[in-house]
Motif scaffolding. Structure first.
Motif, PDB file in Angstrom:
ATOM      1  N   PHE A 106       0.813  -1.218   0.000  1.00 21.04           N
ATOM      2  CA  PHE A 106       0.000   0.000   0.000  1.00 21.04           C
ATOM      3  C   PHE A 106       0.847   1.268   0.000  1.00 21.04           C
ATOM      4  O   PHE A 106       0.322   2.355  -0.232  1.00 21.04           O
ATOM      5  CB  PHE A 106      -0.961  -0.004   1.192  1.00 21.04           C
ATOM      6  N   GLU A 107       2.123   1.137   0.264  1.00 21.38           N
ATOM      7  CA  GLU A 107       2.996   2.315   0.238  1.00 21.38           C
ATOM      8  C   GLU A 107       3.394   2.714  -1.173  1.00 21.38           C
ATOM      9  O   GLU A 107       3.825   3.841  -1.407  1.00 21.38           O
ATOM     10  CB  GLU A 107       4.256   2.044   1.077  1.00 21.38           C
ATOM     11  N   ARG A 108       3.269   1.783  -2.124  1.00 25.29           N
ATOM     12  CA  ARG A 108       3.633   2.090  -3.511  1.00 25.29           C
ATOM     13  C   ARG A 108       2.393   1.993  -4.385  1.00 25.29           C
ATOM     14  O   ARG A 108       1.466   1.223  -4.085  1.00 25.29           O
ATOM     15  CB  ARG A 108       4.719   1.128  -4.016  1.00 25.29           C
ATOM     16  N   PRO A 109       2.358   2.748  -5.482  1.00 22.93           N
ATOM     17  CA  PRO A 109       1.199   2.668  -6.386  1.00 22.93           C
ATOM     18  C   PRO A 109       1.092   1.259  -6.977  1.00 22.93           C
ATOM     19  O   PRO A 109       2.099   0.570  -7.179  1.00 22.93           O
ATOM     20  CB  PRO A 109       1.525   3.697  -7.474  1.00 22.93           C
ATOM     21  N   LEU A 110      -0.134   0.853  -7.247  1.00 23.00           N
ATOM     22  CA  LEU A 110      -0.354  -0.439  -7.890  1.00 23.00           C
ATOM     23  C   LEU A 110       0.112  -0.340  -9.335  1.00 23.00           C
ATOM     24  O   LEU A 110      -0.444   0.425 -10.133  1.00 23.00           O
ATOM     25  CB  LEU A 110      -1.834  -0.816  -7.828  1.00 23.00           C
ATOM     26  N   GLN A 111       1.124  -1.100  -9.685  1.00 22.80           N
ATOM     27  CA  GLN A 111       1.671  -1.084 -11.033  1.00 22.80           C
ATOM     28  C   GLN A 111       1.739  -2.518 -11.550  1.00 22.80           C
ATOM     29  O   GLN A 111       2.666  -3.261 -11.225  1.00 22.80           O
ATOM     30  CB  GLN A 111       3.062  -0.439 -11.052  1.00 22.80           C
TER      31      GLN A 111
END
Length: 585
Positions: free
Chosen positions: A283-288
């Protein structure tokens, strides 16, 4: 302790399933809500995993946990479901409900699932390609240890003789966990269902085999937790699943000495600290998610199709096997109407599909009808007929939405075959569409489809023309502008994503903003080699070699053209999917 709310949601077949909701404790006003969906083990219920809400120590997350149908406080015969695929669809419906009722989108959801629940989650990720943030699978029950030799084969035989029946769990609580309190509560819990329907058990095995074999299709960031001393499920399929996972972010952790109830073990903090870190980082990084738009040129399904297209050594046993298979089919075509039609027009032709839809065995005498019956009951054709049912359902859904929006219903099908599924979907629909335009490349299909339109007395609103489904400019110029476009069974026949992308781009220009697209996919097929080695296509008798598109790949192609996927249906074998998307402004 966190507050918990007891709620229900309605499934596709009207069953009201029970679930628990623990609202986030310290979410900031106006911030994006994030959630974790918990899925319990087989035989158990959401109360058995409620301890994880506090123990995971993620106060900013909403938590949700259901009681699967036939379990806990959900209705239904204990341990029973119409099929394992029904449970998978229930999960899709549950996530849709969380979005609609709690305003949490899938890309802000992580799933933490155990045992049978983990297989449900993995199958959902494979078949529906949800864009969730992360998935944690604890001791997934890909292969249950039945201990009795040939137990699965015996259960399959008994199912054919007796119909559905129930199998009682042999597992004692002391073999599930070292936690003495968990053992006591397991033995005394009246809501635990000791029996499981053989239909669900066999469906679990079939889905697990498919998902483990094709785990490369799963793009969701995934963590797999393996119990080191598991008496309930085999470890090897869990290892194979992890190695084959297609996601860029994946982790595997083996927990030495752990029994099967991984998240209820005495030393479960070893597992929970890993889950907490993995979910928090997700959740700390964008969903890619990785781009699959070039999967026709590189990747697993490209390599698979190349292998199927390559000729076998003429003196090999496999080469001999498939030559004998083709000879057997040729012999059968002398008696079976369906097999003969396949060789005459192509097994992927509109004429063949129309024959499969009608599902009426015919041929020369009793032998011909018997061969035809066996042919029509092959798994691929059963899936095709279910695809027709799913297409009709989503067509009616799209028409209903257009009526609710007080917009005209103008339908175009760019590769309609004989058009039977479109025209059958209109039965009982009021008011009727304003217009229906059916298109196909084949003169025979245009002729037969036009006759069907006249037969059904729809020639005042419907017409059939010859046209190219891959001509981008021609598609973009369709008049009147359609509000509902259909592409069924076409893109599966062509490996090139450039062709498919051009076709979708033309449709995107044609369809009015806010209009709908119903499209099909084929993420899996158990008979790919039979089809490639023994059957012929409509293209001048060429071998019928299909490149599978994962659901994620097909959805990305549709999204790249300017559509947003809304919902999806898939048959119980995971072969043919049908989806509906809306044209973006």
């Amino acid at each position: 302790m966190r507050d918990v709310i007891a709620l229900h949601f309605s499934t596709h077949d009207g069953v009201e399933l029970f679930y628990r909701h623990w609202p986030a404790r310290n979410a900031m006003p106006g911030s994006t809500r994030q959630a974790i969906v918990l899925l319990h083990r087989g035989h158990e219920h959401s109360g058995r995993i409620a301890h994880l809400v506090e123990e995971l120590d993620l106060p900013g997350f909403d938590f949700f946990a259901w009681d699967a149908r036939g379990h806990g406080q959900s209705p239904g015969e204990r341990g029973h479901s119409p099929s394992f695929a029904t449970n998978v669809r229930d999960l899709q419906t549950f996530v849709d409900h969380i979005g609609a009722s709690h305003l949490i989108d899938p890309d802000n959801i992580a799933v933490v699932a155990q045992s049978v629940g983990a297989v449900i989650a993995a199958t959902w990720a494979h078949d529906y390609a949800p864009k969730i943030r992360a998935m944690v699978l604890a001791s997934p029950a890909f292969d249950i240890k039945l201990y009795v030799p040939f137990a699965r084969q015996g259960l399959t035989l008994m199912r054919r003789i007796k119909g559905n029946f129930f199998v009682n769990s042999y597992v004692k609580s002391r073999f599930l966990t070292h936690d003495r309190l968990r053992q006591v509560t397991y033995d005394s819990d009246p809501l635990i269902a000791r029996a499981i329907s053989v239909d669900v058990l066999l469906g679990l095995y079939e889905a697990a085999e498919r998902v483990v074999a094709d785990a490369q299709a799963i793009q969701v960031p995934t963590q797999v937790l393996i119990s080191g001393s598991d008496f309930v499920v085999h470890r090897a399929p869990q290892e194979r699943f992890f190695e084959r996972l297609g996601c860029a972010h994946k982790e595997k952790h083996v927990l030495p000495g752990f029994f099967h109830d991984t998240l209820g073990e005495r030393d479960r903090e070893q597992a929970l600290v890993r889950i907490r870190r993995f979910v928090t980082q997700a959740f700390e990084r964008p969903l890619q998610l990785p781009s699959l738009l070039d999967a026709d040129r590189v990747g697993a399904t490209c390599a698979e199709a190349e292998v199927l297209a390559a000729p076998l050594p003429p003196r090999s046993l496999r080469g001999l096997y498939w030559r004998l298979t083709r000879a057997g089919l040729k012999l059968g075509s002398r008696f079976s109407t369906g097999v003969k039609l396949g060789f005459d027009t192509g097994f992927d032709s509109g004429s063949t599909l129309d024959y499969v839809y009608r599902n009426q065995p015919t041929g020369q005498g009793g032998l011909g009808r018997a061969i035809d019956q066996n042919y029509l009951q092959s798994i691929g054709w059963k899936g095709i007929r279910q695809r027709k049912v799913n297409i009709e359902e989503l067509l009616r859904l799209a028409m209903q939405r257009l009526h609710e929006q007080q917009r005209p219903v103008r339908i175009v099908d760019i590769a309609a075959g004989h058009g039977r599924y479109i025209l059958d979907a209109l039965k009982g629909v009021e008011p009727r569409p304003e217009s229906i335009l059916l298109r196909d490349y084949s003169d025979l299909n245009v002729s037969q489809g036009s006759a069907l339109i006249e037969q059904l007395d729809l020639d005042d609103i419907a017409r059939f023309i010859k046209a190219d489904a891959f001509d981008k400019a021609d598609l973009a110029a369709i008049e009147p502008k359609p509000t509902l476009a259909v592409v069924s069974g076409l893109y599966e026949l062509f490996a090139s994503n450039q062709l498919v992308g051009d076709s979708l781009a033309g449709l995107a220009e044609a369809v009015e903003p806010g209009g709908y697209l119903v499209y099909t996919g084929q993420p899996w097929h158990p008979q790919l080699e039979l089809i490639a080695r023994a059957l012929t296509s409509h293209r001048a008798g060429q071998a019928w070699v299909m490149r599978r598109r994962t659901q994620a790949e097909m959805d990305q192609l549709v999204e790249a053209a300017g559509f947003r996927k809304i919902t999806q249906r898939i048959d119980e074998w995971g072969i043919f999917s049908v989806s509906i998307a809306q044209r973006l402004p």
